[in-house]
Design an enzyme around this catalytic site. Structure first.
Site, PDB file in Angstrom:
ATOM      1  N   ASP A 148      -2.826   4.885  -1.612  1.00  0.00           N
ATOM      2  CA  ASP A 148      -3.753   3.875  -1.078  1.00  0.00           C
ATOM      3  C   ASP A 148      -4.186   4.246   0.334  1.00  0.00           C
ATOM      4  O   ASP A 148      -5.366   4.126   0.696  1.00  0.00           O
ATOM      5  CB  ASP A 148      -3.074   2.495  -1.031  1.00  0.00           C
ATOM      6  CG  ASP A 148      -2.780   1.940  -2.402  1.00  0.00           C
ATOM      7  OD1 ASP A 148      -1.647   1.463  -2.609  1.00  0.00           O
ATOM      8  OD2 ASP A 148      -3.672   1.976  -3.269  1.00  0.00           O
TER       9      ASP A 148
ATOM     10  N   ALA B 106       0.859  -1.186   0.000  1.00  0.00           N
ATOM     11  CA  ALA B 106       0.000   0.000   0.000  1.00  0.00           C
ATOM     12  C   ALA B 106       0.892   1.233   0.000  1.00  0.00           C
ATOM     13  O   ALA B 106       1.725   1.390   0.887  1.00  0.00           O
ATOM     14  CB  ALA B 106      -0.897   0.003   1.239  1.00  0.00           C
ATOM     15  N   ASP B 107       0.707   2.094  -0.995  1.00  0.00           N
ATOM     16  CA  ASP B 107       1.502   3.323  -1.006  1.00  0.00           C
ATOM     17  C   ASP B 107       0.700   4.461  -0.360  1.00  0.00           C
ATOM     18  O   ASP B 107      -0.420   4.242   0.120  1.00  0.00           O
ATOM     19  CB  ASP B 107       1.957   3.666  -2.430  1.00  0.00           C
ATOM     20  CG  ASP B 107       0.803   3.906  -3.399  1.00  0.00           C
ATOM     21  OD1 ASP B 107       1.049   3.880  -4.630  1.00  0.00           O
ATOM     22  OD2 ASP B 107      -0.341   4.120  -2.934  1.00  0.00           O
ATOM     23  N   SER B 108       1.276   5.650  -0.401  1.00  0.00           N
ATOM     24  CA  SER B 108       0.622   6.763   0.303  1.00  0.00           C
ATOM     25  C   SER B 108      -0.739   7.085  -0.303  1.00  0.00           C
ATOM     26  O   SER B 108      -1.663   7.496   0.405  1.00  0.00           O
ATOM     27  CB  SER B 108       1.520   8.012   0.293  1.00  0.00           C
ATOM     28  OG  SER B 108       1.759   8.444  -1.036  1.00  0.00           O
TER      29      SER B 108
ATOM     30  N   ARG C 263      -3.542   3.484 -11.174  1.00  0.00           N
ATOM     31  CA  ARG C 263      -2.614   4.596 -11.198  1.00  0.00           C
ATOM     32  C   ARG C 263      -2.467   5.092 -12.641  1.00  0.00           C
ATOM     33  O   ARG C 263      -2.127   4.331 -13.534  1.00  0.00           O
ATOM     34  CB  ARG C 263      -1.218   4.156 -10.693  1.00  0.00           C
ATOM     35  CG  ARG C 263      -1.179   3.711  -9.245  1.00  0.00           C
ATOM     36  CD  ARG C 263      -1.247   4.885  -8.311  1.00  0.00           C
ATOM     37  NE  ARG C 263      -1.193   4.448  -6.921  1.00  0.00           N
ATOM     38  CZ  ARG C 263      -2.252   4.114  -6.198  1.00  0.00           C
ATOM     39  NH1 ARG C 263      -3.458   4.167  -6.726  1.00  0.00           N
ATOM     40  NH2 ARG C 263      -2.103   3.729  -4.944  1.00  0.00           N
TER      41      ARG C 263
END
Lengths: 81, 318
Positions: free
Chosen positions: A38, A34-36, B122
């Site tokens: 997310d 999970a990135d920022s 994304r």
């Protein structure tokens, strides 16, 4: 707290398309990839549900799922939600 | 307000575009007093030729730096210029947004404010590379997403295909996966997983792996890679083009015009795909020529109905 944990967990699992069981209190965001974005998305989803605006947190201070939702839950308690 | 040469070169380039596009309006988003000072300076230097009514300044007092976590900064700095500018597109007050600042912030703003098309995690940045016989190859992603999951590269392929069909008019565009070898088993773990996903996608014309040296051949219409690889590749090509140009100039005084294709200033900018609005990403080191050309690209994207057509084509494959 348990209810909040389950809700946040469900939201994040759906976002990441992972098994909900893979997200526990001590699970790091790195492990579930999970990135920022997310994490912020999960926070925003919780804000919509609880009709609050959480204070802007430094996400780096919350490497685990549990540490973040504990902080968010404490804020909910403070504002009486 | 973002970019190595902001605000001066950004304002100058924007005004150049406005002069060449008298039917369009230019919204300059940032600290009002700073922008006004730049316009005054350019006017004094005789470099402002567009009509005053073409220029609108929208004040935004904050800036998201390239060293800030984009998503966190976006929440904290609601008056950041990229946030305000992207919101103008969302509100219909602008048709496109262009930035030379933090790509991460621009992508986060596009995600949270414009919204993503269905099925897209994304948004990637697409650029097109020149090739033999006038062929151009789309390269996706050239820098929006440094760390990618396999499913995201599949989405890049679907977006690229939708873009090629709807905007470029290419039927059944050939999609390749950038890799270190042509064989199916080649590549790192990511490439191998992506290869498997692309291969079983019925609605994609997947031609297999494409090696770097084939990027300038007519082998593929679209080549996908993660943003880390794509960005390094793009900048290496730009640097190579510059090196060749300088080397050739020493011998002939004039570089071949083909090398202009590698000059990012002439290209200007590249659109983010997969978001519900036109958002053009420019190099952080863009000067006025790149900014003016980037705005021209923005106009082309708006004029071609890129977003709606892409969304429609993407919906067919979901």
């Amino acid at each position: 707290m348990q209810e909040f944990f389950e809700l946040a967990r469900k939201i994040l699992a759906e976002q990441l398309e992972v098994d909900i069981a893979s997200i526990e209190m001590d699970t790091t965001f790195e492990v579930v990839e999970a990135d920022s974005i997310d994490i912020v998305e999960m926070i925003m989803a919780l804000e919509d549900i609880y009709h609050v605006e959480f204070p802007e947190e430094e996400l780096e201070e919350f490497p685990t799922f549990g540490s973040l939702i504990t902080a968010l839950y404490q804020y909910l308690q403070e504002v009486g939600k | 307000m973002g970019g190595d040469y902001a605000p001066g070169e950004i304002v100058a380039g924007a005004l150049e575009w406005a002069t060449a596009s008298p039917d369009n309006q230019l919204l300059l988003v940032g600290r009002q007093e700073v922008i006004e000072a730049e316009i005054a300076r350019l006017k004094e230097a005789g470099q402002v030729a567009c009509a005053p009514e073409q220029i609108v300044i929208v004040n935004a007092n904050e800036v998201i730096g390239c060293d800030e976590s984009p998503a966190t900064a976006l929440r904290r700095k609601k008056d950041a210029s990229i946030v305000v500018a992207t919101a103008l597109v969302k509100e219909g007050r602008a048709d496109a947004v262009l930035s030379c600042g933090s790509t991460g912030a621009q992508m986060a703003a596009a995600i949270f404010i414009l919204g993503r098309m269905e099925g897209i995690d994304r948004p990637p940045i697409v650029t097109s590379l020149p090739g033999e016989g006038g062929h151009r190859t789309l390269l996706i992603d050239v820098g929006a997403n440094v760390d990618c999951k396999p499913a995201q590269l599949l989405q890049f392929a679907l977006l690229g295909s939708a873009y090629a069909v709807s905007v470029l008019g290419i039927s059944s565009p050939r999609v390749g996966l950038l890799n270190n070898g042509a064989e199916e088993t080649k590549g790192n773990a990511l490439a191998q997983q992506v290869h498997a996903l692309l291969k079983k996608q019925d609605n994609l014309n997947f031609i297999g792996n494409v090696e770097g040296r084939e990027l300038f051949s007519p082998q593929a219409d679209i080549v996908v890679c993660d943003g880390f690889t794509g960005n390094i590749l793009l900048k290496a090509l730009e640097g190579l083009g510059l090196f060749f140009a300088r080397s050739i100039i020493k011998e002939t005084d004039k570089p071949p015009t083909i090398l202009e294709s590698f000059d990012y200033s002439r290209v200007g900018g590249a659109p983010l795909l997969g978001v519900n609005g036109v958002s053009i990403v420019c190099h952080g080191s863009s000067r006025r020529e790149a900014v003016a050309n980037g705005l021209r690209i923005a106009g082309d994207c708006v004029g071609s109905g890129m977003v709606a057509r892409q969304a429609e084509e993407l919906a067919k494959s979901n």
